[in-house]
Every structure is written in structure tokens, then in C-alpha cells.
Motif scaffolding. Structure first.
Motif, PDB file in Angstrom:
ATOM      1  N   UNK A 117      -0.446 106.808  -4.447  1.00  0.00           N
ATOM      2  CA  UNK A 117       0.609 105.992  -3.853  1.00  0.00           C
ATOM      3  C   UNK A 117       1.945 106.117  -4.559  1.00  0.00           C
ATOM      4  N   UNK A 118       1.994 106.796  -5.713  1.00  0.00           N
ATOM      5  CA  UNK A 118       3.257 106.991  -6.421  1.00  0.00           C
ATOM      6  C   UNK A 118       4.289 107.701  -5.550  1.00  0.00           C
ATOM      7  N   UNK A 119       3.845 108.526  -4.595  1.00  0.00           N
ATOM      8  CA  UNK A 119       4.776 109.274  -3.746  1.00  0.00           C
ATOM      9  C   UNK A 119       5.701 108.347  -2.961  1.00  0.00           C
ATOM     10  N   UNK A 120       5.169 107.197  -2.544  1.00  0.00           N
ATOM     11  CA  UNK A 120       5.953 106.216  -1.814  1.00  0.00           C
ATOM     12  C   UNK A 120       6.409 105.078  -2.717  1.00  0.00           C
ATOM     13  N   UNK A 121       5.485 104.487  -3.471  1.00  0.00           N
ATOM     14  CA  UNK A 121       5.793 103.261  -4.194  1.00  0.00           C
ATOM     15  C   UNK A 121       6.648 103.496  -5.436  1.00  0.00           C
ATOM     16  N   UNK A 122       6.654 104.727  -5.979  1.00  0.00           N
ATOM     17  CA  UNK A 122       7.498 105.027  -7.141  1.00  0.00           C
ATOM     18  C   UNK A 122       8.626 106.006  -6.827  1.00  0.00           C
ATOM     19  N   UNK A 123       8.428 106.871  -5.810  1.00  0.00           N
ATOM     20  CA  UNK A 123       9.417 107.915  -5.542  1.00  0.00           C
ATOM     21  C   UNK A 123      10.104 107.772  -4.192  1.00  0.00           C
ATOM     22  N   UNK A 254       3.992 101.847 -16.843  1.00  0.00           N
ATOM     23  CA  UNK A 254       4.774 103.015 -17.261  1.00  0.00           C
ATOM     24  C   UNK A 254       6.259 102.723 -17.419  1.00  0.00           C
ATOM     25  N   UNK A 255       6.748 101.659 -16.756  1.00  0.00           N
ATOM     26  CA  UNK A 255       8.178 101.350 -16.796  1.00  0.00           C
ATOM     27  C   UNK A 255       8.489  99.927 -17.251  1.00  0.00           C
ATOM     28  N   UNK A 256       7.463  99.046 -17.224  1.00  0.00           N
ATOM     29  CA  UNK A 256       7.691  97.644 -17.530  1.00  0.00           C
ATOM     30  C   UNK A 256       8.382  96.890 -16.417  1.00  0.00           C
ATOM     31  N   UNK A 257       8.478  97.493 -15.240  1.00  0.00           N
ATOM     32  CA  UNK A 257       9.160  96.895 -14.089  1.00  0.00           C
ATOM     33  C   UNK A 257       8.221  95.974 -13.326  1.00  0.00           C
ATOM     34  N   UNK A 258       8.728  94.811 -12.900  1.00  0.00           N
ATOM     35  CA  UNK A 258       7.947  93.918 -12.061  1.00  0.00           C
ATOM     36  C   UNK A 258       7.792  94.537 -10.679  1.00  0.00           C
ATOM     37  N   UNK A 283      10.500  91.440   2.319  1.00  0.00           N
ATOM     38  CA  UNK A 283      10.271  92.858   2.573  1.00  0.00           C
ATOM     39  C   UNK A 283       8.914  93.374   2.157  1.00  0.00           C
ATOM     40  N   UNK A 284       8.091  92.544   1.487  1.00  0.00           N
ATOM     41  CA  UNK A 284       6.719  92.940   1.173  1.00  0.00           C
ATOM     42  C   UNK A 284       6.605  93.924   0.022  1.00  0.00           C
ATOM     43  N   UNK A 285       5.539  94.742   0.076  1.00  0.00           N
ATOM     44  CA  UNK A 285       5.246  95.697  -0.996  1.00  0.00           C
ATOM     45  C   UNK A 285       6.480  96.533  -1.331  1.00  0.00           C
ATOM     46  N   UNK A 286       6.933  96.505  -2.597  1.00  0.00           N
ATOM     47  CA  UNK A 286       8.170  97.231  -2.927  1.00  0.00           C
ATOM     48  C   UNK A 286       7.923  98.690  -3.290  1.00  0.00           C
ATOM     49  N   UNK A 287       8.918  99.507  -3.039  1.00  0.00           N
ATOM     50  CA  UNK A 287       8.995 100.840  -3.608  1.00  0.00           C
ATOM     51  C   UNK A 287      10.107 100.818  -4.657  1.00  0.00           C
ATOM     52  N   UNK A 288       9.775 101.238  -5.875  1.00  0.00           N
ATOM     53  CA  UNK A 288      10.780 101.279  -6.932  1.00  0.00           C
ATOM     54  C   UNK A 288      11.559 102.593  -6.921  1.00  0.00           C
ATOM     55  N   UNK A 289      11.281 103.431  -5.931  1.00  0.00           N
ATOM     56  CA  UNK A 289      12.009 104.674  -5.788  1.00  0.00           C
ATOM     57  C   UNK A 289      13.438 104.441  -5.338  1.00  0.00           C
ATOM     58  N   UNK A 290      14.245 105.492  -5.262  1.00  0.00           N
ATOM     59  CA  UNK A 290      15.645 105.353  -4.847  1.00  0.00           C
ATOM     60  C   UNK A 290      15.761 104.882  -3.402  1.00  0.00           C
ATOM     61  N   UNK A 291      16.792 104.104  -3.147  1.00  0.00           N
ATOM     62  CA  UNK A 291      17.082 103.692  -1.773  1.00  0.00           C
ATOM     63  C   UNK A 291      17.486 104.923  -0.963  1.00  0.00           C
ATOM     64  N   UNK A 292      16.846 105.094   0.199  1.00  0.00           N
ATOM     65  CA  UNK A 292      17.117 106.248   1.047  1.00  0.00           C
ATOM     66  C   UNK A 292      17.774 105.803   2.348  1.00  0.00           C
ATOM     67  N   UNK A 293      18.592 106.649   2.976  1.00  0.00           N
ATOM     68  CA  UNK A 293      19.204 106.275   4.256  1.00  0.00           C
ATOM     69  C   UNK A 293      18.173 105.899   5.319  1.00  0.00           C
ATOM     70  N   UNK A 295      15.395 104.410   4.830  1.00  0.00           N
ATOM     71  CA  UNK A 295      14.769 103.140   4.519  1.00  0.00           C
ATOM     72  C   UNK A 295      13.919 103.179   3.271  1.00  0.00           C
ATOM     73  N   UNK A 296      13.587 101.995   2.752  1.00  0.00           N
ATOM     74  CA  UNK A 296      12.720 101.873   1.595  1.00  0.00           C
ATOM     75  C   UNK A 296      13.440 102.067   0.285  1.00  0.00           C
ATOM     76  N   UNK A 297      12.705 101.794  -0.803  1.00  0.00           N
ATOM     77  CA  UNK A 297      13.252 101.949  -2.136  1.00  0.00           C
ATOM     78  C   UNK A 297      14.020 100.723  -2.587  1.00  0.00           C
ATOM     79  N   UNK A 298      14.433 100.754  -3.847  1.00  0.00           N
ATOM     80  CA  UNK A 298      15.287  99.692  -4.364  1.00  0.00           C
ATOM     81  C   UNK A 298      14.581  98.592  -5.117  1.00  0.00           C
ATOM     82  N   UNK A 299      13.243  98.585  -5.157  1.00  0.00           N
ATOM     83  CA  UNK A 299      12.519  97.591  -5.937  1.00  0.00           C
ATOM     84  C   UNK A 299      12.165  96.343  -5.155  1.00  0.00           C
ATOM     85  N   UNK A 300      11.686  95.346  -5.875  1.00  0.00           N
ATOM     86  CA  UNK A 300      11.091  94.159  -5.272  1.00  0.00           C
ATOM     87  C   UNK A 300      12.153  93.177  -4.791  1.00  0.00           C
TER      88      UNK A 300
END
Length: 399
Positions: A117-123, A254-258, A283-293, A295-300
Motif C-alpha cells: 500500500x506504500x504506492x498509494x498511501x506513502x507515494x 519510518x517518518x514519525x508522521x501521524x 477525507x478518510x484514509x490519508x495518503x502522505x504522498x505529494x498532492x497531485x492534480x 487528487x489525493x496526497x497531502x496527509x491526514x
């Protein structure tokens, strides 16, 4: 209809699929073909791509699958190795399995915490792969009309809008289905009591989570299915997930991020549901990856105190046109009451229609057009528009 007909899942007493696609046809013609055919082990798959045009600039979200507007994307390339159980015979225990691997943009909707799930939830990657189905089935005759014990990861029950392209009635999916559970990992028992009634019970790791994922929680599932004597009518009702319903907050080691993961409870019948969760973020389950045009990303997101609710209904109507084609109409209403799923608290509706045309036994095209609306706040194209008009078509090639 000239494609798969949704009958419930899994089915006891229904003959296993005997369809032969080009790759297996070539293998059956080899010197070992008869032995392989006798084993009922098959490998097959498909490639699916789609093009869409909409009034959006950056994102078609919160619609699903065709999320990048005005573009051509590879939705999914799927390979599947399986042996289906023979649950018609009553003579012996039978063992089967399925391993389905997917690559494409659609991986975003199959992703479960702990399953790469790192492909979506982290990247927050647009493209990725997902081992969507990984399970073993054991069919045991002699218990009522038969019992199937499933262990592993499977598509959540019930779901008339199966994620895989050849099994859906349209190329796109309803908003209601977009925010439903996609897969579960655990142990599920399906018992056919008689020709009318089937019951199910399950322990799984929670909404789209593997047992080894930090947010996993022991979760119950109970289902019941009734089929009429004529086999023309069916009711399938499932308490899909039941536990304490608390959003699963935890720290990424790995990052200490909530971060965290959805843990909603819900009851679903084909096809309407009521879903609830406590103290979930916007917004529910967060992705800590970069915000993309797209959608998704940006954290919790910010925590929503108390109970978040989502509920709605979708209806499909199919009309036979020819031996190779049918016409589909889909209408839905869905409410994200606190914005827990989409990030925007509002009512939604959508109205879509399309044609499925099987040009051959291995090639299918599906043009469609749809109108999507949010009523209480702009929710489309990065929360800048209150409606989305989208036309597109997809193509599926089997191998």
C-alpha cells in the motif's frame, strides 16, 4: 446478457467456469494440454484502457477509475492463476485457489493497508500494482447443501460493481461504490442451507487492511442470501464490517508522521448501504504522498468529532439489444454527511448510460456518458465545481 451476470459471491452448487481464452487454448493444444485441462488450473487475464472527456481541468474525482480528465489511461492489466472448486458434486472435498495481480491506475481502488500500500498511501502514485485476490477455497460437501471455506484476500461481499473491468456493467463506477470496501483479508465461511437460502460468516482484519497492518482490527461479517424458485429474483444482505468503528490512528514508524486508516462499519444490500465511523478525519484514509492534480496526497485531514455517516442507493437497468450488445442505465443518490469519505459534506447524485458491445469473445468496447452532481458544496475538480459531465469509452482485450 452477453457478459458476466452477477449472482452473488461465492456460489455453492454453481458449475465452475469453463470459458477458454486464447492463452489457455494454446496451452490445451500442447502435448500436456489434456493433463492441464483435467487439473482445472487456468491462467488468463485481460488489458483494459479508457479515454474520457469532461468539463474538469485537473481531476474527475470523486468519481472513480477515470480520474484524470481528458486523457487516455491504462486502467488495468490483470493476470490470474486459479483453480475453481467443483461445488456441484457431493462426493469429495475439493480445493481451489485464485491469485489475481493487477497493474494500472485502478490499483488505487483496490489498495489495502499492508498489501504493497506504500504506492498509494506513502507515494500517491497514479500507477501501481496490487495483488487484489489471493485466497484458497475448500469446498466441503455433506454440510447442508455444501460449505466453502475461504482463507486469504478477496473482493468484499456483496458487490454488484465488481472492480475488475470485464465483470462490471459499465467502464465507470458509481460514487457509492467508489467509497465502499474493496477487499478483505481473513477467513470466510459460505454455507448453502438449501436451494433458496445461503448464509455467510467471517472474521477479517477490517476495511481494506491486512492482518499485519498497524491499523488492523478483528472484524466480523455476517451475510444472508435468498434466491427465488424461478431464480429470477434474489436478495443479498450483509453486515459487512462490525467492530468498535473507531478510525485507526497510528504513527508511521519510518517518518514519525501521524497517519491512520478507515475502519467504518456498514450494512449493505445489493445495492444500497449505511456506513458509520467514529472520530474519523475529513477525507478518510490519508495518503502522505505529494498532492497531485488528479487528487489525493497531502496527509491526514482534521478530525470530525463523533459519528460520521455515509449512505445511499444505486440502481442498474440493462436492456438487451443484440446477441453481442446491451444498453445500461445507472442512477444513484449518495450522501457523505460529514465529508468523511470525500472531504466535502454534501449530497451527490449521478445518472449515466452506456452500451456494452462485444466485438468478439475476447474484445469489448463500452462507450458511455454521465452527469454527476454535488448539491450542498462544490466537490468536483478539486472542490471547485458542483457538477461533472463526462463522456468516455473503454476497451478490454482478453488473453
Amino acid at each position: 446478457m452477453p457478459s458476466g451476470e452477477w449472482q452473488g459471491y461465492p456460489n455453492v452448487g454453481v458449475p465452475y467456469d469453463t470459458a477458454v481464452y486464447p492463452l489457455m487454448g494454446a496451452i490445451y493444444g500442447s502435448p500436456w494440454g489434456d493433463a492441464i485441462k483435467e487439473s482445472r488450473i487456468k491462467f488468463y487475464g485481460w488489458a483494459n484502457a479508457a479515454v474520457n472527456f469532461s468539463n474538469a481541468t485537473n481531476s474527475n474525482m470523486p468519481t472513480s477509475y477515470w480520474i484524470v480528465p481528458n486523457s487516455l489511461q491504462l486502467d488495468q492489466v490483470v493476470g490470474r492463476l486459479e483453480r475453481q472448486v467443483d461445488s456441484v458434486q457431493q462426493d469429495h472435498i475439493d480445493v481451489g485457489f485464485r491469485s489475481t495481480i493487477l497493474y494500472g491506475t485502478d490499483y488505487r481502488y483496490m489498495t489495502a493497508g499492508g498489501w504493497f500500500s506504500y504506492q498509494l498511501l506513502k507515494q500517491n502514485n497514479l500507477y501501481g500494482f496490487d495483488p487484489t485476490e489471493q485466497y484458497v477455497d475448500v469446498y466441503i460437501p455433506g454440510l447442508a447443501q455444501g460449505l466453502i471455506v475461504r482463507v486469504g484476500r478477496w473482493i468484499a461481499c456483496p458487490n454488484i460493481e465488481t472492480q475488475f473491468a470485464p465483470d462490471n456493467y459499465m467502464g465507470s463506477h458509481s460514487i457509492l461504490f467508489t467509497f465502499d470496501t474493496y477487499t478483505q483479508t481473513g477467513i470466510m465461511l459460505t454455507l448453502m442451507l438449501n436451494q433458496y437460502w445461503t448464509v455467510q460468516a467471517c472474521i477479517h482484519a477490517g476495511t481494506d487492511m491486512a492482518p499485519w497492518y498497524p491499523g488492523a482490527e478483528a472484524t466480523g461479517m455476517f451475510g444472508i442470501r435468498w434466491v427465488s424458485h424461478s431464480n429470477n429474483d434474489s436478495i443479498y444482505l450483509v453486515l459487512n464490517s462490525i467492530n468498535d468503528g473507531q478510525f485507526r490512528y497510528f504513527t508511521d514508524p519510518s517518518t514519525g508522521t501521524l497517519v491512520g486508516h478507515d475502519n467504518f462499519n456498514y450494512v449493505v444490500g445489493t445495492e444500497a448501504y449505511y456506513m458509520w465511523q467514529f472520530n474519523a478525519p475529513l477525507g478518510g484514509t490519508p495518503s502522505t504522498g505529494p498532492t497531485q492534480p488528479f487528487g489525493g496526497g497531502g496527509g491526514i485531514g482534521a478530525t470530525i468529532p463523533g459519528t460520521s455517516r455515509d449512505y445511499g442507493v444505486v440502481n442498474y437497468a440493462m436492456y438487451h439489444l443484440t446477441k453481442k450488445a446491451f444498453f445500461t442505465v445507472r442512477n444513484e443518490w449518495w450522501r457523505d454527511e460529514q465529508g468523511e469519505r470525500t472531504g466535502v459534506p454534501t449530497n451527490y447524485s449521478s445518472h449515466s448510460m452506456g452500451i456494452t458491445y462485444n466485438m468478439s469473445s475476447v474484445f469489448q468496447v463500452r462507450p458511455e456518458i454521465g452527469y454527476y452532481r454535488s448539491y450542498d458544496a462544490p466537490a468536483f475538480d478539486g472542490a471547485t465545481k458542483n457538477y461533472l459531465l463526462m463522456y468516455g469509452f473503454d476497451m478490454t482485450l482478453r488473453f
